[in-house]
Design a protein around this motif. Structure first.
Motif, PDB file in Angstrom:
ATOM      1  N   ARG A 280     -23.177 109.484 110.689  1.00 53.80           N
ATOM      2  CA  ARG A 280     -22.674 110.918 110.928  1.00 53.80           C
ATOM      3  C   ARG A 280     -23.792 111.723 110.749  1.00 53.80           C
ATOM      4  O   ARG A 280     -23.980 112.883 111.501  1.00 53.80           O
ATOM      5  N   VAL A 281     -24.530 111.560 109.633  1.00 52.72           N
ATOM      6  CA  VAL A 281     -25.670 112.568 109.499  1.00 52.72           C
ATOM      7  C   VAL A 281     -26.928 112.339 110.753  1.00 52.72           C
ATOM      8  O   VAL A 281     -27.177 113.490 111.062  1.00 52.72           O
ATOM      9  N   GLU A 282     -26.945 111.258 110.955  1.00 51.48           N
ATOM     10  CA  GLU A 282     -27.935 110.937 112.384  1.00 51.48           C
ATOM     11  C   GLU A 282     -27.393 111.859 113.391  1.00 51.48           C
ATOM     12  O   GLU A 282     -28.194 112.428 114.218  1.00 51.48           O
ATOM     13  N   LEU A 283     -26.061 111.468 113.642  1.00 44.73           N
ATOM     14  CA  LEU A 283     -25.518 112.035 114.957  1.00 44.73           C
ATOM     15  C   LEU A 283     -25.497 113.754 114.698  1.00 44.73           C
ATOM     16  O   LEU A 283     -25.863 114.283 115.539  1.00 44.73           O
ATOM     17  N   LEU A 284     -25.425 114.139 113.634  1.00 47.12           N
ATOM     18  CA  LEU A 284     -25.300 115.467 113.276  1.00 47.12           C
ATOM     19  C   LEU A 284     -27.024 115.996 113.563  1.00 47.12           C
ATOM     20  O   LEU A 284     -26.980 117.299 113.932  1.00 47.12           O
ATOM     21  N   GLY A 285     -27.768 115.270 113.165  1.00 45.94           N
ATOM     22  CA  GLY A 285     -28.925 115.783 113.477  1.00 45.94           C
ATOM     23  C   GLY A 285     -29.541 115.771 114.681  1.00 45.94           C
ATOM     24  O   GLY A 285     -30.386 116.888 115.229  1.00 45.94           O
ATOM     25  N   LEU A 286     -28.944 115.273 115.607  1.00 41.25           N
ATOM     26  CA  LEU A 286     -29.275 115.086 117.098  1.00 41.25           C
ATOM     27  C   LEU A 286     -28.716 116.590 117.586  1.00 41.25           C
ATOM     28  O   LEU A 286     -29.452 116.986 118.582  1.00 41.25           O
ATOM     29  N   GLU A 287     -27.725 117.206 117.326  1.00 39.34           N
ATOM     30  CA  GLU A 287     -27.155 118.290 117.792  1.00 39.34           C
ATOM     31  C   GLU A 287     -27.650 119.585 117.073  1.00 39.34           C
ATOM     32  O   GLU A 287     -27.260 120.775 117.522  1.00 39.34           O
ATOM     33  N   LEU A 288     -28.473 119.424 115.981  1.00 33.55           N
ATOM     34  CA  LEU A 288     -29.085 120.841 115.021  1.00 33.55           C
ATOM     35  C   LEU A 288     -30.300 121.103 116.009  1.00 33.55           C
ATOM     36  O   LEU A 288     -31.000 120.361 116.351  1.00 33.55           O
ATOM     37  N   PRO A 289     -30.633 122.337 115.586  1.00 32.84           N
ATOM     38  CA  PRO A 289     -31.756 123.086 116.039  1.00 32.84           C
ATOM     39  C   PRO A 289     -33.026 122.370 115.443  1.00 32.84           C
ATOM     40  O   PRO A 289     -32.838 121.579 114.377  1.00 32.84           O
ATOM     41  N   ASP A 290     -34.117 122.413 115.947  1.00 32.41           N
ATOM     42  CA  ASP A 290     -35.410 121.723 115.568  1.00 32.41           C
ATOM     43  C   ASP A 290     -35.855 122.229 113.997  1.00 32.41           C
ATOM     44  O   ASP A 290     -36.371 121.824 113.165  1.00 32.41           O
ATOM     45  N   GLY A 291     -35.415 123.828 113.630  1.00 35.25           N
ATOM     46  CA  GLY A 291     -35.687 124.189 112.338  1.00 35.25           C
ATOM     47  C   GLY A 291     -35.000 123.723 111.299  1.00 35.25           C
ATOM     48  O   GLY A 291     -35.200 124.076 110.234  1.00 35.25           O
ATOM     49  N   HIS A 292     -33.874 123.050 111.713  1.00 32.54           N
ATOM     50  CA  HIS A 292     -33.223 122.430 110.215  1.00 32.54           C
ATOM     51  C   HIS A 292     -33.237 120.904 110.319  1.00 32.54           C
ATOM     52  O   HIS A 292     -32.557 120.049 109.545  1.00 32.54           O
ATOM     53  N   GLN A 293     -34.360 120.278 110.920  1.00 32.99           N
ATOM     54  CA  GLN A 293     -34.826 118.839 110.937  1.00 32.99           C
ATOM     55  C   GLN A 293     -35.214 118.519 109.407  1.00 32.99           C
ATOM     56  O   GLN A 293     -35.018 117.420 108.876  1.00 32.99           O
ATOM     57  N   ASP A 294     -35.984 119.302 108.702  1.00 30.70           N
ATOM     58  CA  ASP A 294     -36.274 119.219 107.078  1.00 30.70           C
ATOM     59  C   ASP A 294     -34.994 118.945 106.282  1.00 30.70           C
ATOM     60  O   ASP A 294     -35.122 117.970 105.363  1.00 30.70           O
ATOM     61  N   GLU A 295     -34.034 119.795 106.409  1.00 30.66           N
ATOM     62  CA  GLU A 295     -32.939 119.490 105.663  1.00 30.66           C
ATOM     63  C   GLU A 295     -32.213 118.271 106.184  1.00 30.66           C
ATOM     64  O   GLU A 295     -31.721 117.441 105.069  1.00 30.66           O
ATOM     65  N   ILE A 296     -32.204 117.695 107.363  1.00 29.89           N
ATOM     66  CA  ILE A 296     -31.611 116.767 107.753  1.00 29.89           C
ATOM     67  C   ILE A 296     -32.570 115.413 106.931  1.00 29.89           C
ATOM     68  O   ILE A 296     -32.168 114.304 106.641  1.00 29.89           O
ATOM     69  N   GLY A 297     -33.807 115.607 107.171  1.00 35.26           N
ATOM     70  CA  GLY A 297     -34.490 114.522 106.394  1.00 35.26           C
ATOM     71  C   GLY A 297     -34.501 114.212 105.148  1.00 35.26           C
ATOM     72  O   GLY A 297     -34.448 113.195 104.436  1.00 35.26           O
ATOM     73  N   ALA A 298     -34.301 115.324 104.266  1.00 39.36           N
ATOM     74  CA  ALA A 298     -33.793 115.331 102.894  1.00 39.36           C
ATOM     75  C   ALA A 298     -32.731 114.450 102.574  1.00 39.36           C
ATOM     76  O   ALA A 298     -32.438 113.827 101.765  1.00 39.36           O
ATOM     77  N   VAL A 299     -31.577 114.737 103.442  1.00 32.84           N
ATOM     78  CA  VAL A 299     -30.244 114.251 103.367  1.00 32.84           C
ATOM     79  C   VAL A 299     -30.417 112.839 103.736  1.00 32.84           C
ATOM     80  O   VAL A 299     -30.017 111.940 103.134  1.00 32.84           O
ATOM     81  N   ARG A 300     -31.338 112.361 104.716  1.00 29.90           N
ATOM     82  CA  ARG A 300     -31.513 110.886 105.020  1.00 29.90           C
ATOM     83  C   ARG A 300     -32.374 110.430 103.958  1.00 29.90           C
ATOM     84  O   ARG A 300     -32.079 109.232 103.399  1.00 29.90           O
ATOM     85  N   GLU A 301     -33.157 111.105 103.259  1.00 37.45           N
ATOM     86  CA  GLU A 301     -33.883 110.274 102.002  1.00 37.45           C
ATOM     87  C   GLU A 301     -32.943 110.129 101.023  1.00 37.45           C
ATOM     88  O   GLU A 301     -32.988 108.966 100.171  1.00 37.45           O
ATOM     89  N   GLU A 302     -32.188 111.082 100.527  1.00 38.33           N
ATOM     90  CA  GLU A 302     -31.191 110.815  99.414  1.00 38.33           C
ATOM     91  C   GLU A 302     -30.126 109.811 100.002  1.00 38.33           C
ATOM     92  O   GLU A 302     -29.775 109.029  98.872  1.00 38.33           O
ATOM     93  N   GLY A 303     -29.634 109.805 100.887  1.00 40.04           N
ATOM     94  CA  GLY A 303     -28.949 108.648 101.265  1.00 40.04           C
ATOM     95  C   GLY A 303     -29.329 107.277 101.092  1.00 40.04           C
ATOM     96  O   GLY A 303     -28.686 106.185 100.952  1.00 40.04           O
ATOM     97  N   ALA A 304     -30.759 107.351 101.787  1.00 40.20           N
ATOM     98  CA  ALA A 304     -31.315 105.869 101.572  1.00 40.20           C
ATOM     99  C   ALA A 304     -31.685 105.246 100.284  1.00 40.20           C
ATOM    100  O   ALA A 304     -31.372 104.332  99.539  1.00 40.20           O
ATOM    101  N   ARG A 305     -31.905 106.561  99.417  1.00 41.89           N
ATOM    102  CA  ARG A 305     -31.987 106.297  97.797  1.00 41.89           C
ATOM    103  C   ARG A 305     -30.720 106.055  97.318  1.00 41.89           C
ATOM    104  O   ARG A 305     -30.680 104.855  96.460  1.00 41.89           O
ATOM    105  N   LEU A 306     -29.605 106.289  97.636  1.00 43.89           N
ATOM    106  CA  LEU A 306     -28.349 106.005  97.220  1.00 43.89           C
ATOM    107  C   LEU A 306     -27.728 104.555  97.754  1.00 43.89           C
ATOM    108  O   LEU A 306     -27.206 103.693  96.992  1.00 43.89           O
ATOM    109  N   ALA A 307     -28.521 104.214  98.973  1.00 41.40           N
ATOM    110  CA  ALA A 307     -28.275 102.915  99.309  1.00 41.40           C
ATOM    111  C   ALA A 307     -28.788 101.695  98.543  1.00 41.40           C
ATOM    112  O   ALA A 307     -28.443 100.819  98.398  1.00 41.40           O
TER     113      ALA A 307
END
Length: 482
Positions: A280-307
């Motif tokens: 869902r985070v990946e899908l949400l990142g496709l719909e967000l403007p380019d200026g919010h990609q850093d926050e999405i990247g941080a969420v992805r990193e924390e999710g990968a760490r939790l995995a």
């Protein structure tokens, strides 16, 4: 423990034997001396009876105050002197019959006179006072210069007219006492030997369950949770303790299994929601403007760490549930195979993997568990070694164990950090920016302990960390039973 218990029992037995033997030895010496004294009293009583005396002329009995030894009766005195000489020659005992003023009536040997000091003088004075001399001071085998002096008054009509005194050498008596003491010592030595044998059997019977409990406790402490105690010997209290220990071990194993099952189930059940959340985070990142990609990247990193944390938790639970079956393994071949698997990672990070060890090194280990533990250690070493440095892997065979050491060239750890490394989820505060969950070395230690091995840490020179994986060389030390 058996030696200490034996020491206590034998010390008590030695005290008991000493408490019995010493008074018995003293009683034997006193009885032997009393027998000699009684014999001397009987002998001098015969001499006193044969001593001739006279009273006033015309009477058969002496009047009080007028009785004295007959100095002129040469026949009877001569016979008395001959008897005294024969007595001295036969027994080696000095004998003398003296008047009140100390004048000799009959003595043997001829040059013997009334004792002037010591025990002899005291005995003579007691006889003059009308008393038979008391039992002399005790003579022991270690007093060879002592003699036994016995004196007896010659009484006629209530008056002491003479004193018969003997002075006996104590050599034969001391020899008899010593001989009887040797028999007593032999008896006590035999009793001590019997006591030692009984004490060894008794302590062995009492402590056998304790040793079994100790081995089972050590096995459980080192990870072999299936160790139990057969409550078949020893005192009832220790058999009851063995049964209680088995019940406690069963409850501990049950609690640990429940905890491991919970960790495994929780980590497994969280993987699916986490995967859905990351999607869902990946899908949400496709719909967000380019200026919010850093926050999405941080969420992805924390999710990968939790995995990764969930994967490691599942791996730890699996390792703790595992019941490995160690087998003979060529550790050299196994270590080289794992190094080949990690060499691409080392090349990617510009780290050299160095090898040192014998061509063959046979040990007793679970190849899958040991390989997984070595993977965790190599991963950790490559992760902290800077580019251009090296990680050294060495196999060192010992007499009872085989050690595989992995030494990195990283920053190393302080003494406080070395005491905590290997704890679950622990990571050095200086390395928080390095990927990892803090469970890799814990998993490695669990895998090694399950197969009878161990995992140890030590600082490397001049810097870095050395991790030593140890496995036994034979089946017995691995704790595996046929």
């Amino acid at each position: 423990m058996q030696n200490r218990l034996l020491g206590i029992l034998l010390s008590l037995m030695a005290c008991v034997l000493a408490a019995l033997g010493l008074p018995l030895a003293a009683a034997v010496a006193a009885a032997e001396q009393s027998r000699v004294v009684v014999d001397r009293i009987d002998d001098i009583a015969r001499f006193a009876q044969d001593l001739p005396t006279q009273g006033r002329p015309g009477t058969d009995t002496a009047v009080k105050g007028d009785t004295q030894p007959v100095a002129g009766d040469t026949t009877r005195l001569h016979v008395l002197a001959i008897e005294a000489a024969r007595y001295h020659d036969l027994y080696g005992v000095r004998v003398g019959i003296f008047q009140r003023d100390g004048t000799a009536v009959a003595v043997a040997p001829d040059d013997w006179t009334v004792p002037r000091d010591g025990v002899g003088a005291q005995a003579f004075q007691e006889a003059l006072d009308g008393r038979r001399s008391h039992n002399p001071p005790q003579v022991w085998p270690w007093t060879p210069d002592r003699t036994l002096t016995v004196a007896l008054p010659v009484v006629r009509d209530g008056d002491v007219v003479a004193v018969v005194i003997t002075e006996s050498p104590t050599g034969p008596m001391r020899a008899r006492v010593l001989h009887r003491w040797l028999w007593i010592a032999a008896g006590e030595a035999l009793a001590m030997i019997v006591a030692v044998l009984l004490a060894v059997r008794l302590t062995g019977w009492v402590l056998r369950p304790v040793r079994t409990l100790d081995r089972a406790t050590h096995d459980i402490a080192t990870g072999r949770l299936n160790a139990r105690v057969a409550a078949s010997g020893g005192p009832p209290e220790l058999r009851r303790l063995a049964r209680s220990f088995n019940d406690m071990a069963d409850n501990v194993v049950l609690a640990i299994d429940q905890q491991r099952a919970f960790v495994a189930d929780a980590s497994h059940q969280l993987r699916n929601p986490l995967a859905a959340l990351l999607l869902r985070v990946e899908l949400l990142g496709l719909e967000l403007p380019d200026g919010h990609q850093d926050e999405i990247g941080a969420v992805r990193e924390e999710g990968a760490r939790l995995a990764r944390v969930l994967d490691d938790l599942l791996g730890l639970a699996t390792a703790e549930h595992a019941r490995p079956e160690p087998e003979p393994v060529d550790l050299t071949a196994l270590v080289l195979a794992r190094m080949d698997a990690w060499r691409p990672v080392a090349v990617q990070r510009s780290v050299e993997l160095a090898w040192d060890g014998p061509a063959l090194a046979h040990g007793w280990a679970d190849p899958i568990g040991f390989g997984s533990a070595l993977d965790a250690v190599l991963d950790n070493a490559l992760k902290f070694t800077p580019a251009g440095r090296r990680v050294a892997v060495a196999v060192t065979p010992g007499r009872k164990e085989i050690a595989v050491s992995v030494t990195d060239s990283g920053p190393g750890l302080t003494e406080e950090e070395l005491a905590r490394i290997g704890d679950r989820f622990w990571r050095s505060p200086r390395h928080q920016n390095v990927d990892g969950s803090g469970l890799g070395l814990s998993i490695a230690r669990t895998l090694l302990l399950a197969g009878g091995g161990s995992l140890d840490f030590a600082p490397a020179e001049p810097n870095g960390l050395t991790v030593v994986l140890t496995v036994p060389r034979n089946r017995e030390r691995s704790g595996v039973t046929a």
